[in-house]
Design a protein around this motif. Structure first.
Motif, PDB file in Angstrom:
ATOM      1  N   CYS A   1      -6.909 -35.295  25.975  1.00 38.50           N
ATOM      2  CA  CYS A   1      -6.984 -34.678  24.741  1.00 38.50           C
ATOM      3  C   CYS A   1      -8.004 -35.146  23.743  1.00 38.50           C
ATOM      4  CB  CYS A   1      -5.607 -34.430  24.115  1.00 38.50           C
ATOM      5  SG  CYS A   1      -5.287 -34.000  22.628  1.00 38.50           S
ATOM      6  N   ASN A   2      -8.875 -34.390  23.436  1.00 38.74           N
ATOM      7  CA  ASN A   2     -10.290 -35.039  22.428  1.00 38.74           C
ATOM      8  C   ASN A   2      -9.849 -34.293  21.051  1.00 38.74           C
ATOM      9  OD1 ASN A   2     -11.689 -36.844  24.197  1.00 38.74           O
ATOM     10  ND2 ASN A   2     -11.960 -34.724  25.603  1.00 38.74           N
ATOM     11  N   TYR A   3     -10.106 -34.994  19.985  1.00 41.54           N
ATOM     12  CA  TYR A   3     -10.017 -34.540  18.790  1.00 41.54           C
ATOM     13  C   TYR A   3     -11.315 -34.750  17.923  1.00 41.54           C
ATOM     14  CZ  TYR A   3      -8.127 -39.012  17.577  1.00 41.54           C
ATOM     15  OH  TYR A   3      -8.044 -40.372  17.387  1.00 41.54           O
ATOM     16  N   THR A   4     -11.620 -34.089  16.743  1.00 36.50           N
ATOM     17  CA  THR A   4     -12.921 -34.135  16.370  1.00 36.50           C
ATOM     18  C   THR A   4     -12.955 -34.818  15.087  1.00 36.50           C
ATOM     19  OG1 THR A   4     -12.624 -31.925  15.430  1.00 36.50           O
ATOM     20  CG2 THR A   4     -13.767 -32.016  17.494  1.00 36.50           C
ATOM     21  N   ASN A   5     -12.003 -34.759  14.340  1.00 36.97           N
ATOM     22  CA  ASN A   5     -11.872 -35.204  13.106  1.00 36.97           C
ATOM     23  C   ASN A   5     -11.418 -36.638  12.830  1.00 36.97           C
ATOM     24  OD1 ASN A   5     -13.456 -33.293  12.104  1.00 36.97           O
ATOM     25  ND2 ASN A   5     -11.802 -31.844  11.474  1.00 36.97           N
ATOM     26  N   TYR A   6     -10.529 -36.766  11.747  1.00 33.70           N
ATOM     27  CA  TYR A   6     -10.149 -38.168  11.371  1.00 33.70           C
ATOM     28  C   TYR A   6      -8.976 -38.481  12.426  1.00 33.70           C
ATOM     29  CZ  TYR A   6      -7.292 -34.701   8.850  1.00 33.70           C
ATOM     30  OH  TYR A   6      -6.744 -33.865   8.485  1.00 33.70           O
ATOM     31  N   SER A   7      -8.666 -39.611  12.608  1.00 32.49           N
ATOM     32  CA  SER A   7      -7.625 -39.755  13.797  1.00 32.49           C
ATOM     33  C   SER A   7      -6.234 -39.641  13.349  1.00 32.49           C
ATOM     34  CB  SER A   7      -7.568 -41.269  14.107  1.00 32.49           C
ATOM     35  OG  SER A   7      -8.624 -41.555  15.003  1.00 32.49           O
ATOM     36  N   PRO A   8      -5.520 -38.730  14.099  1.00 30.54           N
ATOM     37  CA  PRO A   8      -3.986 -38.583  13.634  1.00 30.54           C
ATOM     38  C   PRO A   8      -3.195 -39.662  13.466  1.00 30.54           C
ATOM     39  CG  PRO A   8      -4.307 -37.925  15.834  1.00 30.54           C
ATOM     40  CD  PRO A   8      -5.679 -38.443  15.342  1.00 30.54           C
ATOM     41  N   ALA A   9      -2.236 -39.539  12.914  1.00 24.41           N
ATOM     42  CA  ALA A   9      -1.197 -40.740  12.747  1.00 24.41           C
ATOM     43  C   ALA A   9      -0.413 -40.777  14.003  1.00 24.41           C
ATOM     44  CB  ALA A   9      -0.211 -40.674  11.435  1.00 24.41           C
ATOM     45  N   TYR A  10       0.049 -39.908  14.521  1.00 26.09           N
ATOM     46  CA  TYR A  10       0.699 -39.570  15.499  1.00 26.09           C
ATOM     47  C   TYR A  10       0.033 -38.668  16.721  1.00 26.09           C
ATOM     48  CZ  TYR A  10       4.125 -41.458  12.229  1.00 26.09           C
ATOM     49  OH  TYR A  10       4.363 -42.261  11.112  1.00 26.09           O
ATOM     50  N   LEU A  11       0.497 -38.817  17.981  1.00 21.81           N
ATOM     51  CA  LEU A  11       0.068 -37.833  18.886  1.00 21.81           C
ATOM     52  C   LEU A  11       1.086 -37.628  19.922  1.00 21.81           C
ATOM     53  CD1 LEU A  11      -3.488 -37.374  20.357  1.00 21.81           C
ATOM     54  CD2 LEU A  11      -1.654 -37.106  21.999  1.00 21.81           C
TER      55      LEU A  11
END
Lengths: 114, 115
Positions: A23-33
């Protein structure tokens, strides 16, 4: 807003092997996943939650890692079984005051063959 | 006992009609959600209620109106149904608190088909 990409739409592996989903995301890091499992015709079922300050979380045969540098989470199923065949969804929670807002990826369909 | 239940499970209707979907949870959670899953399986949040107060309202046509009569129930009313509304609608619930996060429990879904 976040763009979330889960590796290949489909993953086929042999029983007993380890399945690794990305799972890759593009913007700022989420607090939880969070990771969920969805079977055909049913609602998603929660599997694991990991916080941004945690590197790894385990539950039985499942393991989740969270790398904020790579902006990536890996989901592993060890000793996979045909019963593990399902679609696996990752979901990002940005934290903050927006309680409960999850952004879901499109999922990876895992097939474990005997 | 079913944790999160939805009715109906299937809904087939014609364009222009108005329909409602009901959701109930018996988990004692304070927050409930509506999600839409399209034909490509993309799951997207529509609304969220915390203790009967609307806290998330995504970019959803105002033909969609949620209502929460109490903490255990969340209904979704859709006016003037369109073909593009065809999807599976999921209700979910969870605990919520500032500084902590909890898993969401999903219902079985309502498959809406607009013809």
């Amino acid at each position: 807003s976040q763009k979330i990409e889960q590796n290949s739409e489909a993953l086929n592996i042999q029983e007993g092997k380890t399945a690794t989903l990305t799972c890759n995301y593009t913007n700022y890091s989420p607090a939880y996943l969070q990771w969920y499992r969805q079977d055909p015709g049913r609602g998603p079922v929660f599997l694991l939650l990991i916080r941004e300050n945690e590197k790894e979380k385990r539950k039985e045969r499942l393991k989740v890692t969270f790398d904020t540098t790579l902006k990536q989470s890996l989901f592993h199923i060890t000793a996979s079984q045909p019963a593990d065949s399902a679609t696996y969804l990752c979901a990002l929670d940005e934290g903050g005051s927006t309680l409960g807002r999850l952004y879901f990826g499109r999922g990876t369909q895992l097939t474990v063959w005997p | 006992d079913t944790a999160v239940s939805q009715t109906p499970k299937y809904l087939v209707t014609q364009m222009g009609n108005d329909k409602s979907i009901k959701c109930e949870q018996n988990l004692g959670h304070d927050t409930m959600y509506w999600y839409k899953q399209d034909s490509k399986k993309f799951l997207k949040i529509m609304f969220s209620y915390n203790n009967k107060e609307l806290i998330i309202n995504e970019t959803v046509p105002n033909r969609f109106s949620p209502k929460s009569p109490d903490k255990a129930h969340l209904n979704l009313h859709i006016n003037s149904l369109e073909l593009g509304d065809s999807a599976v609608y999921f209700c979910a619930s969870s605990h919520t608190s500032v500084g902590a996060r909890y898993e969401q429990y999903f219902g079985p879904g309502t498959r809406l088909t607009v013809t």
